[in-house]
Design an enzyme around this catalytic site. Structure first.
Site, PDB file in Angstrom:
ATOM      1  N   ASP A  32      -8.059  12.071  -6.118  1.00  0.00           N
ATOM      2  CA  ASP A  32      -7.743  12.097  -4.654  1.00  0.00           C
ATOM      3  C   ASP A  32      -8.809  11.259  -3.894  1.00  0.00           C
ATOM      4  OD1 ASP A  32      -6.903  13.116  -1.977  1.00  0.00           O
ATOM      5  OD2 ASP A  32      -5.813  14.553  -3.303  1.00  0.00           O
ATOM      6  N   ASN A  82       1.674  11.289  -8.144  1.00  0.00           N
ATOM      7  CA  ASN A  82       1.862  12.439  -7.203  1.00  0.00           C
ATOM      8  C   ASN A  82       1.600  11.975  -5.654  1.00  0.00           C
ATOM      9  OD1 ASN A  82       2.369  15.570  -6.026  1.00  0.00           O
ATOM     10  ND2 ASN A  82       0.446  14.775  -5.351  1.00  0.00           N
ATOM     11  N   TYR A 147       9.369   5.393   4.322  1.00  0.00           N
ATOM     12  CA  TYR A 147       9.330   6.707   3.199  1.00  0.00           C
ATOM     13  C   TYR A 147      10.392   6.626   2.170  1.00  0.00           C
ATOM     14  CZ  TYR A 147       8.353  11.170   1.033  1.00  0.00           C
ATOM     15  OH  TYR A 147       8.170  12.216   0.119  1.00  0.00           O
ATOM     16  N   LYS A 151      10.913   5.523  -1.953  1.00  0.00           N
ATOM     17  CA  LYS A 151      11.159   6.440  -2.967  1.00  0.00           C
ATOM     18  C   LYS A 151      12.610   5.978  -3.684  1.00  0.00           C
ATOM     19  CE  LYS A 151       8.266   9.316  -2.197  1.00  0.00           C
ATOM     20  NZ  LYS A 151       7.149   9.523  -3.200  1.00  0.00           N
TER      21      LYS A 151
END
Length: 257
Positions: A32, A82, A147, A151
């Site tokens: 992260d 993720n 966004y 996707k």
């Protein structure tokens, strides 16, 4: 024991996924950009392998995966792509820098991760690449247009790599949640959070990631590439496949009002 690397793993869906896989005895690495959250996760579970990773940087990808696989004899059973961000608002009102950040993290980062992980996944029998997509890729969503578009990219990348990597014994799948109770949903003013509600938990999405890397015989026979999370996503996704586009547009316009 099997192993998984989770990007954006220090909080939200990523951390819920890490906890679930750890509870089943997996070797889990969470990477992260939030070093404070990484330290907190490591303090809570010292068996976690943690490290800093900006998914936009190919060199950091190489370093992170080399670090993790040094603990697993070069094996990597699952990469869970993720990490992602969402900045809501009408496109004309969003800065170019914010647009670029979303595309770089949500699309480029996923692609760089897949590329960097390929050699490790190929070296591990029956491995998986898991990409976190979204119900916003069923039909383009106003208010979160960039966004939503990333996707769609993730969905297309998943389908392409599922075919491309089949010969390498790497199964590639995508996870399709609607809004989940995470900071990503809390920090957005997208209207669909009000019309549809925020019904999923991070644990719901984590459970679907677990299911996706333990496919049934039917999943394998049908070469299943996508896993919807929750009843709402399943209904919207199935409806979009069969109803005329004008109706699909109308439904999504209503949800976004």
């Amino acid at each position: 024991m099997p192993s998984i690397v989770i990007t954006g793993g220090a909080a939200g869906i990523g951390l819920a996924t890490a906890k679930l896989f750890r509870s089943h005895g997996w070797t889990v690495g969470i990477y992260d950009v939030d070093k404070t959250a990484l330290a907190a996760a490591a303090a809570d579970d010292p068996e976690l392998i943690t490290g800093a990773l900006d998914v936009r940087d190919p060199d950091q990808w190489d370093a992170a995966l080399a670090d993790f696989t040094s603990h697993t004899d070069g094996q990597l059973d699952v990469l869970d792509n993720n990490a992602g961000i969402l900045l809501s608002g009408n496109l004309a009102d969003i800065s170019p820098e914010a647009i670029k950040a979303q595309i770089d993290i949500d699309a480029l980062g996923v692609t760089l991760g897949a590329r960097a992980a390929h050699k490790y996944l190929k070296a591990t029998p029956d491995s998986h690449l898991v990409n976190i997509a979204s119900a916003s890729a069923i039909y383009g969503q106003p208010g979160i247009a960039t966004y939503s578009a990333t996707k769609f990219f993730v969905a297309g990348l998943t389908e392409a790599l599922e075919l491309e990597w089949q010969q390498d014994d790497i199964r590639v799948v995508s996870i399709w949640p609607l809004w989940a109770q995470t900071a990503l949903a809390e920090d957005t003013d997208a209207k669909s959070t009000r019309t549809l509600g925020v019904r999923l938990t991070a644990e719901d999405v984590a459970a679907k990631v677990w299911e996706s890397v333990h496919p049934s015989t039917v999943d394998r026979l049908l070469s299943r590439t996508s896993y919807s999370v929750g009843v709402q996503t399943t209904l919207l996704g199935n409806a979009a496949k069969f109803i005329p586009n004008v109706l699909n547009r109308g439904v999504n316009k209503l949800l976004a009002q």
